[in-house]
Design an enzyme around this catalytic site. Structure first.
Site, PDB file in Angstrom:
ATOM      1  N   ASN A  87     -41.362   0.334 -40.344  1.00 15.75           N
ATOM      2  CA  ASN A  87     -41.373   0.773 -39.087  1.00 15.75           C
ATOM      3  C   ASN A  87     -42.206   0.029 -38.496  1.00 15.75           C
ATOM      4  O   ASN A  87     -43.331  -0.628 -38.639  1.00 15.75           O
ATOM      5  CB  ASN A  87     -42.026   2.258 -39.017  1.00 15.75           C
ATOM      6  N   TYR A 119     -41.741   4.127 -22.598  1.00 12.76           N
ATOM      7  CA  TYR A 119     -42.351   5.322 -23.443  1.00 12.76           C
ATOM      8  C   TYR A 119     -43.851   5.238 -23.065  1.00 12.76           C
ATOM      9  O   TYR A 119     -44.523   4.356 -22.282  1.00 12.76           O
ATOM     10  CB  TYR A 119     -42.431   4.541 -24.812  1.00 12.76           C
ATOM     11  N   GLU A 128     -45.808  13.450 -25.259  1.00  8.10           N
ATOM     12  CA  GLU A 128     -45.295  12.037 -25.459  1.00  8.10           C
ATOM     13  C   GLU A 128     -43.840  11.809 -24.719  1.00  8.10           C
ATOM     14  O   GLU A 128     -42.955  12.851 -25.129  1.00  8.10           O
ATOM     15  CB  GLU A 128     -45.173  11.895 -26.992  1.00  8.10           C
ATOM     16  N   TYR A 130     -40.176   9.590 -23.434  1.00  4.32           N
ATOM     17  CA  TYR A 130     -39.401   8.595 -23.622  1.00  4.32           C
ATOM     18  C   TYR A 130     -38.094   8.473 -22.566  1.00  4.32           C
ATOM     19  O   TYR A 130     -37.552   9.621 -22.345  1.00  4.32           O
ATOM     20  CB  TYR A 130     -38.742   8.529 -25.054  1.00  4.32           C
ATOM     21  N   GLU A 220     -38.259  -0.733 -30.768  1.00  8.21           N
ATOM     22  CA  GLU A 220     -38.681  -0.300 -32.136  1.00  8.21           C
ATOM     23  C   GLU A 220     -37.435  -0.600 -33.227  1.00  8.21           C
ATOM     24  O   GLU A 220     -36.535  -0.365 -32.872  1.00  8.21           O
ATOM     25  CB  GLU A 220     -39.037   1.312 -32.097  1.00  8.21           C
TER      26      GLU A 220
END
Length: 338
Positions: A87, A119, A128, A130, A220
């Site tokens: 990751n 983000y 959080e 996105y 990502e």
């Protein structure tokens, strides 16, 4: 915001976790958008790091494998990762999030599980969030609760909410909500009107916190491979010099000017200005560098360069200008007074 890096949370689906862990509209009541002279050399990162480069905040994180991110001019970065990476995530943007208009362009070539998203985090309700613009073989909101949709910037975005329980965050191990807007028509380039997502989330009962942490345009990869080359900047049109923001003189009373991007051409761009709360107003536009006003409509505009003044001419509270860029695509500073 801490400068330390947070280990990834365990998960069954791909997760974004960066560093210390989107016609555009920008509300300005004295906001200054000024060029900043930076000429830092390209820098390639392969170890976890956060900081600033050419006037932009950046974050790079990985847990293993061959992933790297190269910081380039202004808001541009490029990345590459292979199948040995479990990751990784990285990107450029701003140390403090807000209702800014974010534009980006570039290339994004994932092979497998990956995505490209605006983000960020808030505190004083830990959230959080996105705005997912593109993704590979896996929709990152899978398993989340659908809360509605919002149509903005040329597509429908599906809105989701999920919850993390006792999971790593920018404030240590906490329980918090994640907010998602996932674009139905994938793209790698365009304008994200962040305020439209924030407002749609609020209408769905998804309130952000009052204290914003960072906001970055991130790539990502999760057990996949691929590459990206992304350039991000604030406002519409083409990217100009590295922008910085600082408070300006507030407008008088409740007078507020709202900038939104109009058409853009090879050498000029249009801006729309909407004045809110008052009908007897004076708006001041402070142009950048060698920019000048080629045309205006629906207001009486005095001056063509430097500081330009606009007043009502009986056509309402919305007017527009055409600005000759002369190589400077930074939006002007705007103030409003009664």
């Amino acid at each position: 915001m801490k400068d330390t890096l947070v280990k990834p949370r365990s998960r069954g689906r791909m997760r974004l976790l960066i560093g210390t862990a989107c016609a555009a509209a920008l509300v300005v009541s004295g906001m200054v958008i000024a060029p900043s002279a930076h000429a830092e050399a390209d820098r390639t990162l392969s170890q976890n790091s956060t900081g600033t480069h050419n006037g932009y905040y950046y974050s790079f994180w990985k847990d293993s494998g061959n992933a790297s991110m190269t910081l380039r001019e202004n808001g541009r970065y490029s990345s590459r990762w292979d199948g040995s990476t479990n990751n990784w995530v990285g990107g450029k943007g701003w140390a403090t999030g807000t209702r800014r208009t974010v534009s980006y362009s570039g290339s994004y070539q994932p092979n497998g599980n990956s995505y490209l998203a605006l983000y960020g985090w808030t505190r004083n309700q830990l959230i959080e969030y996105y705005v997912v613009e593109n993704f590979g073989t896996y929709n990152p909101s899978s398993g989340a609760t659908r809360m509605g949709s919002v149509t903005t910037d040329g597509s429908v975005y599906d809105i989701y909410r999920s919850q993390r329980v006792n999971a790593p965050s920018i404030d240590g191990t906490r329980t918090f909500y994640q907010y998602w807007s996932v674009r139905q028509q994938k793209r790698t380039g365009g304008t994200i009107t962040t305020a439209n997502h924030f407002d749609a989330w609020a209408r769905a009962g998804m309130q952000l916190g009052s204290n914003h942490s960072y906001q970055v345009m991130a790539t990502e990869g999760y057990r996949s491979s691929g590459s990206s080359d992304i350039n991000v900047w604030e406002g519409g049109g083409n990217p100009g010099p590295s922008p910085t923001s600082s408070p300006g003189n507030p407008g008088q009373g409740n007078c507020t000017a709202v900038l939104s991007a109009g058409q853009q051409f090879g050498d000029r761009f249009n801006l729309n200005v909407s004045v809110q709360n008052v009908s007897n107003w004076t708006v001041t536009l402070t142009l950048n560098g060698s920019q000048w006003i080629q045309n205006s409509w629906n207001a009486s505009v005095s001056g063509t360069s430097g500081t330009v003044t606009a007043r009502p001419n009986g056509s309402g509270n919305t007017f527009g200008v055409t600005i000759m860029a002369n190589g400077n695509w930074t939006w002007p500073t705007v103030t409003c007074r009664t």
